[in-house]
Design a protein around this motif. Structure first.
Motif, mmCIF file in Angstrom:
data_model
loop_
_atom_site.group_PDB
_atom_site.id
_atom_site.type_symbol
_atom_site.label_atom_id
_atom_site.label_comp_id
_atom_site.label_asym_id
_atom_site.label_seq_id
_atom_site.Cartn_x
_atom_site.Cartn_y
_atom_site.Cartn_z
ATOM 1 N N ASN A 185 0.841 -1.200 0.000
ATOM 2 C CA ASN A 185 0.000 0.000 0.000
ATOM 3 C C ASN A 185 0.881 1.257 0.000
ATOM 4 O O ASN A 185 0.896 2.031 0.952
ATOM 5 C CB ASN A 185 -0.916 -0.005 1.225
ATOM 6 N N THR A 186 1.633 1.427 -1.084
ATOM 7 C CA THR A 186 2.620 2.501 -1.140
ATOM 8 C C THR A 186 1.990 3.890 -1.155
ATOM 9 O O THR A 186 2.554 4.830 -0.602
ATOM 10 C CB THR A 186 3.504 2.340 -2.389
ATOM 11 N N ALA A 187 0.829 4.025 -1.770
ATOM 12 C CA ALA A 187 0.216 5.346 -1.886
ATOM 13 C C ALA A 187 -0.550 5.737 -0.632
ATOM 14 O O ALA A 187 -0.315 6.803 -0.051
ATOM 15 C CB ALA A 187 -0.712 5.386 -3.100
ATOM 16 N N ILE A 197 8.076 -0.704 0.897
ATOM 17 C CA ILE A 197 7.845 -2.107 0.579
ATOM 18 C C ILE A 197 7.300 -2.841 1.802
ATOM 19 O O ILE A 197 6.675 -3.902 1.679
ATOM 20 C CB ILE A 197 9.146 -2.768 0.082
ATOM 21 N N GLY A 198 7.503 -2.276 2.994
ATOM 22 C CA GLY A 198 6.999 -2.883 4.217
ATOM 23 C C GLY A 198 5.596 -2.459 4.596
ATOM 24 O O GLY A 198 5.146 -2.734 5.720
ATOM 25 N N MET A 199 4.899 -1.816 3.694
ATOM 26 C CA MET A 199 3.515 -1.423 3.961
ATOM 27 C C MET A 199 2.580 -2.635 3.808
ATOM 28 O O MET A 199 2.958 -3.641 3.210
ATOM 29 C CB MET A 199 3.084 -0.317 2.989
ATOM 30 N N PRO A 200 1.375 -2.551 4.349
ATOM 31 C CA PRO A 200 0.425 -3.660 4.201
ATOM 32 C C PRO A 200 0.022 -3.868 2.751
ATOM 33 O O PRO A 200 0.400 -3.092 1.876
ATOM 34 C CB PRO A 200 -0.764 -3.215 5.064
ATOM 35 N N VAL A 229 -6.187 -7.510 3.013
ATOM 36 C CA VAL A 229 -5.832 -6.099 3.147
ATOM 37 C C VAL A 229 -6.075 -5.625 4.581
ATOM 38 O O VAL A 229 -5.233 -4.948 5.181
ATOM 39 C CB VAL A 229 -6.639 -5.231 2.146
ATOM 40 N N VAL A 230 -7.212 -5.999 5.148
ATOM 41 C CA VAL A 230 -7.564 -5.564 6.508
ATOM 42 C C VAL A 230 -6.590 -6.139 7.533
ATOM 43 O O VAL A 230 -6.062 -5.407 8.387
ATOM 44 C CB VAL A 230 -9.008 -5.998 6.853
ATOM 45 N N LEU A 231 -6.308 -7.452 7.458
ATOM 46 C CA LEU A 231 -5.428 -8.075 8.441
ATOM 47 C C LEU A 231 -4.013 -7.499 8.361
ATOM 48 O O LEU A 231 -3.394 -7.196 9.396
ATOM 49 C CB LEU A 231 -5.373 -9.585 8.227
ATOM 50 N N SER A 232 -3.488 -7.353 7.163
ATOM 51 C CA SER A 232 -2.130 -6.823 7.027
ATOM 52 C C SER A 232 -2.067 -5.372 7.491
ATOM 53 O O SER A 232 -1.051 -4.937 8.044
ATOM 54 C CB SER A 232 -1.655 -6.944 5.571
ATOM 55 N N THR A 233 -3.153 -4.623 7.295
ATOM 56 C CA THR A 233 -3.181 -3.235 7.756
ATOM 57 C C THR A 233 -3.163 -3.170 9.278
ATOM 58 O O THR A 233 -2.435 -2.360 9.877
ATOM 59 C CB THR A 233 -4.432 -2.507 7.224
ATOM 60 N N LEU A 234 -3.944 -4.021 9.926
ATOM 61 C CA LEU A 234 -3.945 -4.061 11.391
ATOM 62 C C LEU A 234 -2.565 -4.450 11.925
ATOM 63 O O LEU A 234 -2.048 -3.822 12.855
ATOM 64 C CB LEU A 234 -4.990 -5.063 11.876
ATOM 65 N N MET A 269 -5.609 -1.302 -3.466
ATOM 66 C CA MET A 269 -6.015 -1.470 -4.863
ATOM 67 C C MET A 269 -6.383 -2.927 -5.140
ATOM 68 O O MET A 269 -7.242 -3.216 -5.974
ATOM 69 C CB MET A 269 -4.873 -1.038 -5.787
ATOM 70 N N LEU A 270 -5.736 -3.844 -4.420
ATOM 71 C CA LEU A 270 -6.048 -5.262 -4.588
ATOM 72 C C LEU A 270 -7.481 -5.553 -4.165
ATOM 73 O O LEU A 270 -8.203 -6.311 -4.826
ATOM 74 C CB LEU A 270 -5.072 -6.106 -3.766
ATOM 75 N N ALA A 271 -7.905 -4.943 -3.048
ATOM 76 C CA ALA A 271 -9.280 -5.126 -2.583
ATOM 77 C C ALA A 271 -10.276 -4.544 -3.580
ATOM 78 O O ALA A 271 -11.343 -5.119 -3.815
ATOM 79 C CB ALA A 271 -9.458 -4.472 -1.218
ATOM 80 N N MET A 272 -9.918 -3.391 -4.157
ATOM 81 C CA MET A 272 -10.812 -2.772 -5.139
ATOM 82 C C MET A 272 -10.968 -3.662 -6.363
ATOM 83 O O MET A 272 -12.068 -3.832 -6.894
ATOM 84 C CB MET A 272 -10.255 -1.408 -5.556
ATOM 85 N N ALA A 273 -9.844 -4.257 -6.814
ATOM 86 C CA ALA A 273 -9.910 -5.141 -7.982
ATOM 87 C C ALA A 273 -10.659 -6.428 -7.644
ATOM 88 O O ALA A 273 -11.450 -6.922 -8.452
ATOM 89 C CB ALA A 273 -8.498 -5.467 -8.462
ATOM 90 N N GLY A 274 -10.422 -6.974 -6.451
ATOM 91 C CA GLY A 274 -11.080 -8.208 -6.055
ATOM 92 C C GLY A 274 -12.569 -8.063 -5.835
ATOM 93 O O GLY A 274 -13.333 -9.026 -5.962
#
Length: 308
Positions: free
Chosen positions: A105-107, A258-261, A284-289, A265-270
């Motif tokens: 999640n670079t942006a 590179i160490g961001m969750p 996305v949610v788990l990695s963000t937490l 964009m992956l969730a939006m595409a999925g």
């Protein structure tokens, strides 16, 4: 102390987004529209405004970040494939697991974290370094998700002509040619671009509210992917960059992104398909937490390692 304050701000803002979702203010439909605004408007303007924070004489660093990042992103599909094989990703989710390793999640999170830790110039350099993100997302990740859903489509080069990609190209041209943008352009771009951080954190928090604790923490394979995404990938990136440059600041800011969750964009595409919406959003949610813990750990590791 800076990273603690930064992470608290991000976590607090995500909490507000969670609350606004429960109140019916930030609904799924609203989040999709706001996400489009961030991707198409605020992030490109933030990239353009970041050019004004770069000092002269940095052209060699720009080229290093551009080509060094391109080489790194060429290895990501192989790393993603190996990770999906390692966790024995179920059929119908292999593309999602692969993309989770390829796309951080670079942006939405990378910019605010690196900006807080390493200054405004980090936005420009990390944009150049992660230039391959859009290419990888639109050329490969979307195809993999379509294949997971049984609706594989061909690659359309027009997908690469995104506002973020165009802004990145303009930023490189402006820097390499020595063009100085007037404040009449930089100030409005910065003014609008700076809403990216709080708005993106609100959206991430709101998206979390759509899933139960069991949904988020129930899939054990995701823990392995999250560990690789948040800790292994950035450390390997730092080792790689250390072979290319002695500029410790550049190494830290780029490895940190590179160490961001997993990228939202992956969730939006999925979310396009019922079968891939759940897995893509949950990872996305788990990695963000988890990143609320791992990002400070990375900051300490890099501080002890590189002194930055």
């Amino acid at each position: 102390m800076t990273i603690v304050v930064t992470m608290f701000k991000l976590l607090f803002t995500m909490g507000v987004g969670f609350y606004l979702n429960k109140r019916g203010i930030l609904t799924s439909d609203t989040n999709k529209k706001l996400s489009s605004m961030i991707v198409d408007i605020t992030v490109p303007l933030l990239i353009i405004s970041s050019v004004g924070s770069i000092a002269d004489g940095s052209r060699a660093d720009v080229l290093l970040m551009l080509f060094g990042g391109a080489i790194l992103y060429c290895t990501f599909p192989l790393i993603g494939w190996l990770a999906a094989a390692l966790v024995r990703a179920p059929k119908g989710t292999r593309g999602i697991y692969m993309s989770s390793l390829m796309l951080a999640n670079t942006a939405f999170m990378g910019y605010p974290v690196t900006q807080a830790l390493y200054g405004d110039s980090s936005i420009f350099y990390t944009t150049i370094f992660n230039f391959g993100y859009n290419v990888l997302f639109y050329a490969l990740a979307t195809f993999l998700i379509d294949r997971d859903a049984g609706k594989a489509s061909g690659f359309d080069p027009k997908r690469l002509l995104t506002p973020g990609m165009i802004a990145g190209v303009l930023a490189i041209v402006i820097n390499l040619t020595g063009i100085t943008l007037p404040d009449l352009i930089l100030e409005p771009a910065s003014f609008i671009g700076n809403v990216t951080t709080p708005l993106s954190m609100l959206i991430i928090g709101a998206n979390m509210a759509d899933y139960s604790i069991r949904d988020i923490f129930g899939e054990k394979r995701i823990y392995v992917i999250t560990f690789l995404r948040l800790l292994v990938m950035p450390v390997l990136t730092a080792i790689y960059l250390n072979l290319l440059t002695d500029n410790k600041l550049l190494i830290c800011m780029c490895a940190m992104t590179i160490g961001m969750p997993v990228g939202s964009m992956l969730a939006m595409a999925g979310s396009k398909y019922e079968s891939t919406a759940g897995p893509s959003n949950i990872i996305v949610v788990l990695s963000t937490l988890c990143s609320m813990i791992t990002i400070p750990i990375l900051a300490v590791i890099f501080r002890l390692w590189f002194g930055v």
